[in-house]
Design a protein around this motif. Structure first.
Motif, PDB file in Angstrom:
ATOM      1  N   LEU A 174     -39.042  17.219   8.893  1.00  0.00           N
ATOM      2  CA  LEU A 174     -37.952  16.737   8.030  1.00  0.00           C
ATOM      3  C   LEU A 174     -36.959  15.976   8.890  1.00  0.00           C
ATOM      4  O   LEU A 174     -36.761  16.309  10.064  1.00  0.00           O
ATOM      5  N   LEU A 175     -36.353  14.932   8.291  1.00  0.00           N
ATOM      6  CA  LEU A 175     -35.258  14.234   8.949  1.00  0.00           C
ATOM      7  C   LEU A 175     -33.977  14.717   8.247  1.00  0.00           C
ATOM      8  O   LEU A 175     -33.702  14.339   7.118  1.00  0.00           O
ATOM      9  N   VAL A 176     -33.222  15.642   8.924  1.00  0.00           N
ATOM     10  CA  VAL A 176     -32.096  16.254   8.214  1.00  0.00           C
ATOM     11  C   VAL A 176     -30.787  15.613   8.659  1.00  0.00           C
ATOM     12  O   VAL A 176     -30.596  15.326   9.843  1.00  0.00           O
ATOM     13  N   PRO A 177     -29.859  15.358   7.709  1.00  0.00           N
ATOM     14  CA  PRO A 177     -28.555  14.798   8.074  1.00  0.00           C
ATOM     15  C   PRO A 177     -27.811  15.781   8.967  1.00  0.00           C
ATOM     16  O   PRO A 177     -27.857  16.992   8.761  1.00  0.00           O
ATOM     17  N   ARG A 178     -27.084  15.222   9.960  1.00  0.00           N
ATOM     18  CA  ARG A 178     -26.324  16.086  10.883  1.00  0.00           C
ATOM     19  C   ARG A 178     -25.186  16.825  10.172  1.00  0.00           C
ATOM     20  O   ARG A 178     -24.773  17.891  10.593  1.00  0.00           O
ATOM     21  N   LEU A 179     -24.649  16.206   9.112  1.00  0.00           N
ATOM     22  CA  LEU A 179     -23.402  16.722   8.546  1.00  0.00           C
ATOM     23  C   LEU A 179     -23.624  17.827   7.513  1.00  0.00           C
ATOM     24  O   LEU A 179     -22.683  18.464   7.076  1.00  0.00           O
ATOM     25  N   THR A 180     -24.870  18.031   7.142  1.00  0.00           N
ATOM     26  CA  THR A 180     -25.100  18.999   6.074  1.00  0.00           C
ATOM     27  C   THR A 180     -25.462  20.374   6.647  1.00  0.00           C
ATOM     28  O   THR A 180     -25.353  20.597   7.862  1.00  0.00           O
ATOM     29  N   TYR A 181     -25.854  21.296   5.749  1.00  0.00           N
ATOM     30  CA  TYR A 181     -26.166  22.673   6.161  1.00  0.00           C
ATOM     31  C   TYR A 181     -27.633  22.946   5.867  1.00  0.00           C
ATOM     32  O   TYR A 181     -28.200  22.392   4.940  1.00  0.00           O
ATOM     33  N   PHE A 182     -28.250  23.826   6.637  1.00  0.00           N
ATOM     34  CA  PHE A 182     -29.675  24.084   6.497  1.00  0.00           C
ATOM     35  C   PHE A 182     -30.084  24.531   5.097  1.00  0.00           C
ATOM     36  O   PHE A 182     -31.061  24.017   4.557  1.00  0.00           O
ATOM     37  N   PRO A 183     -29.361  25.477   4.452  1.00  0.00           N
ATOM     38  CA  PRO A 183     -29.844  25.933   3.129  1.00  0.00           C
ATOM     39  C   PRO A 183     -29.937  24.804   2.110  1.00  0.00           C
ATOM     40  O   PRO A 183     -30.655  24.939   1.123  1.00  0.00           O
TER      41      PRO A 183
END
Lengths: 547, 273
Positions: B38-47
């Motif tokens: 996954l390419l996850v945004p830095r600013l968000t949260y894992f859940p």
């Protein structure tokens, strides 16, 4: 500003570098990966479906192989197949319908059964209702019957009540009449009584007159005659009161002895001066005779339920009156030493009781009343509400009473007048503990708790003399002080065990007698004036004389 | 200002490639599950981003499993830190993609909070925003907002909508005139230590802007005294800003969506080993 933009640019570059390094290379990679993964999973799913399809088709082909025998023209077969198919369809439809019908029948049957059950249930309910109805009717009938019965009884009772009411009114009428008669009779009787009394008085007057005349005559005769007096002959039997010419002040204890088990509250010489009585907390009264230097017991009077507080001889020495802490006063006859009367009625300790006349007694109690008792009818004839606890009383002329009270007052009562109001009151400084009358009945000796003796002149109605002494302390609320028979001296016991004798005319202490070891409670002067008896809170009684 | 806006935009676009792998001892099926990328945004949260990972992995574990949690290098990852902070703190030196291990068992009760739903994340996020505003404006900005503004903040973050988020967030970032920041909300993280949080005014008594260097000397006086601050890299948002940057500006532009400056101190020695 230039540096500003510099570091801002630097930061922007860093961030862009970061993004270039961390995210951009991976965007396509990960997107492709995700897409491939999805494709792989969907293909996997499709593969599984196809496998299942193949299996199914295989089975079908096998079954068709088995059935396919002979070669029929394809057209006919086709036609027949179509027909068969139609028929089969019809058949299935029929089957379906039949099934539906059967289902309907079953449903209806079930419904029917249910309804039948309901009917049955209703039937049973109806029958039970009918049964209850019958029983209820029966009970109703029974209740009606009982109501009728009760009504009849009620009527009967009412009638009875009326009859009784009538009888009652008649009786009441009779009762009223009888009462009228009665009052009439009483009135007549009273009149008769009054007449009798008048006659009796007249007779008495006559009798007294006759006696006086006789006495006068006798006296005249006696004056004429010379009667030799026989001095050796002692007191003859019968009542001869002791006569005192001059009292002597006792100087030493002639006789000391244990009279009672506990405290000795009261001593009293008889009028003859031959005996004295002592009463104590051991509920007994003892009679003593002084003989040859010893006091010998002449008897014990029992009957009291509590300690004896006061003693009094009747004028002729035949009876002894004792007041007691058990709320009663008692009278014993001295000769046979038997209890004659018990006078109960006070609601407190009786602190003093005295003979008023030969047939009447007055008692003063802690319940703040004085009661006058008639010994003939043995009942209380009068109750005087004195308002304060009475510690001692004396009687005067058979009708007057002087009582000394806790509230520091001496009250004078006349029994002939209306009750409940004293004729006179004298207020002293201390609570009264004792009263004593001089033999001429003109002077009253009062002992008070402020440690002095007061002599009241009854003619002047005021204190004529106060007697005090160093070391004289009134020991208790019922300490008794006495006059000597010739009124020259007064004696009283002190709380420290000394007996003080005052000379009344000089108002000075004549002598202090020391023998007691406890507080001296009471003393009594022998009527002949030669000796003095005192008692104390211990067991002892001391007889003093000067020879 | 154009630069500032660009910086915000670039920060928002920051993403980290993550490879999720199921813990070997928890595999329940014969088939080995593929790692999930996954390419996850830095600013968000894992859940908020791991729904797909959960669906992918749950097929391969014991049906009687517990809550899902993540671990990197034996370090359980706290879901209530933004993903960028977690990466900067634990994975700054490691190779990309960042390889995380997915667990369904042995939940480390004493290290992690349970995360029952996305509402929990939302309430946590909103409470941190309120805390930050309490520090900056005594809570006036956040209290003057309406419920729908709060909702816009959250949905903007959750759905990766830059414009929606910043239309509301710019009110919280107001830093001029009366609304100047009273103090700067920041937290400084170090490996295996409790985050440091202190009151810090962005401007000194003379009206001079205070810099990141001032902040570090006040927040971490120990390191300053021992002179070992140079052993650490000062990392935020995946970059190492120069130490003379004014902290007020940093708070306005380099804060995470929760309005906090999350600064990580990463040991230089660690990178050499």
């Amino acid at each position: 500003m230039a540096t500003d933009t510099n570091w801002k640019r630097d930061l922007l570059n860093q961030i862009q570098r970061r993004n270039r390094k961390q995210s951009y290379p991976f965007i396509h990679l990960i997107q492709t990966n995700n897409k491939l993964q999805e494709i792989a999973s969907s293909l996997h799913l499709k593969n599984v479906q196809l496998q299942v399809e193949i299996e199914r088709l295989k089975e079908e082909s096998i079954s068709s192989h088995v059935r396919g025998d002979g070669v029929v023209s394809i057209a006919t077969t086709h036609q027949l197949e179509q027909k068969l198919f139609k028929l089969q369809e019809e058949l299935t439809e029929m089957h379906k319908k039949r099934g539906e019908n059967a289902q309907q029948i079953i449903d209806l049957n079930a419904l029917l059964q249910e309804k039948e059950k309901e009917i049955q249930h209703k039937d049973t309910m109806i029958s039970s209702m009918v049964e209850t109805n019958v029983t209820l009717k029966q009970s109703k009938k029974a209740l009606e019957f009982s109501i009728a019965e009760l009504e009849a009884t009620n009527q009967m009772l009412k009638d009875e009540h009326q009859a009784l009411q009538m009888a009652f009114t008649a009786l009441e009428e009779r009762y009223r009449k009888t009462q009228e008669d009665n009052s009439d009779l009483i009135q007549r009787w009273m009149e008769q009584k009054a007449k009798d009394a008048d006659r009796m008085n007249a007779e008495n007057a006559d009798f007294i007159k006759a006696r006086q005349q006789r006495l006068a005559k006798d006296l005249e005769e006696a004056a004429k005659e010379q009667v030799p007096v026989d001095l050796d002959k002692g007191p003859v039997d019968g009542y001869i009161p002791a006569v005192c010419v001059m009292a002597s002040v006792p100087s030493r204890a002639q006789c000391v002895f244990d009279a009672h088990e506990g405290e000795v509250y009261s001593v009293q010489w008889n009028a003859m001066g031959s005996f004295f009585a002592s009463g104590g907390a051991d509920r007994k009264i003892k009679l003593w005779e002084y003989h040859n230097g010893v006091c010998e017991s002449r008897g014990t009077l029992v009957g009291s339920n509590a300690g004896i507080t006061s003693l009094d001889y009747s004028q002729d020495d035949s009876m002894l009156l004792g007041a007691s802490n058990d709320f009663a006063s008692r009278i014993w006859t001295v000769v046979d030493q038997r209890l004659r009367h018990t006078l109960t009625g006070h609601s407190g300790k009786v602190l003093s009781a005295k003979f008023l006349t030969e047939g009447k007694v007055v008692s003063g109690s802690h319940d703040r009343t004085l009661k006058i008792w008639d010994l003939v009818s043995k009942s209380c004839v009068k109750t005087i509400f004195a308002g304060s606890s009475c510690n001692d009383l004396v009687t005067l002329y058979g009708a007057s009473i002087i009582s000394g009270h806790f509230d520091k007052r001496i009250r004078f009562w006349d029994t002939r007048g209306p009750a409940d109001s004293s004729i006179n009151e004298i207020l002293l400084q201390g609570r009264l503990t004792s009263l004593a009358l001089a033999s001429d009945k003109n002077q009253l000796l009062c002992c008070t708790r402020d440690d002095c003796l007061k002599i009241i002149d009854l003619r002047m109605n005021q204190v004529s003399c106060t007697l005090t002494a160093d070391g004289f302390k009134v020991g208790c609320d019922w300490s008794r002080a006495v006059f000597s028979p010739d009124r020259e001296y007064a004696a009283a016991g002190s709380g420290d065990g000394h007996l003080f004798v005052w000379n009344v005319s000089k108002a000075k202490v004549e002598k202090i007698l020391k023998e007691h070891s406890h507080a001296v409670v009471a003393c009594s002067w022998n009527p002949s004036g030669v000796s003095l008896v005192s008692c104390e809170k211990g067991k002892k009684v001391v007889l003093w004389s000067d020879f | 200002m154009a630069d500032d806006r660009e910086i915000l935009r670039e920060l928002w676009d920051g993403k980290i490639p993550v490879s999720f792998q199921l813990a070997q001892e928890e595999i329940y099926t014969v088939e080995q599950p593929d790692p999930f990328f996954l390419l996850v945004p830095r600013l968000t949260y894992f859940p908020l981003v791991t729904d797909k990972v959960y669906r992918h992995m749950v097929k391969h574990v014991d049906p009687d499993h517990g809550e899902m949690w993540l671990e990197f290098d034996n370090q359980p990852l706290k879901w209530h830190y933004p993903i960028g902070v977690l990466y900067d703190l634990y994975g700054y030196q490691s190779e990309l993609p960042w390889t995380l291990t997915v667990h369904f068992k042995n939940f480390p009760e004493d290290e992690l909070l349970h995360c029952p739903s996305k509402e929990a994340v939302e309430s946590h996020f909103m409470s941190v925003v309120k805390e930050a505003d309490a520090l900056k404006h005594r809570g006036q900005a956040i209290n003057n907002m309406q419920k729908k503004d709060h909702k816009a903040l959250w949905t903007g973050l959750m759905n990766d909508k830059f414009d929606q988020f910043w239309s509301v967030n710019k009110k919280l970032m107001e830093n001029s005139g009366e609304d100047a920041f009273k103090s700067v909300p920041f937290r400084i993280y170090q490996m295996d230590q409790i985050p440091v949080q202190k009151l810090f005014k962005p401007v000194d008594d003379n009206g001079e802007n205070l810099t990141l260097k001032n902040l570090l000397s006040i927040a971490l006086p120990d390191l300053e005294e021992k002179g070992i601050l140079s052993r650490y890299r000062v990392v935020t948002q995946g970059i190492e800003p120069p130490l003379d940057v004014p902290v007020g500006w940093m708070s306005e532009h380099l804060s995470y969506p929760d309005n906090f400056l999350h600064i990580c101190l990463v040991s230089r020695g660690h990178s050499e080993s």
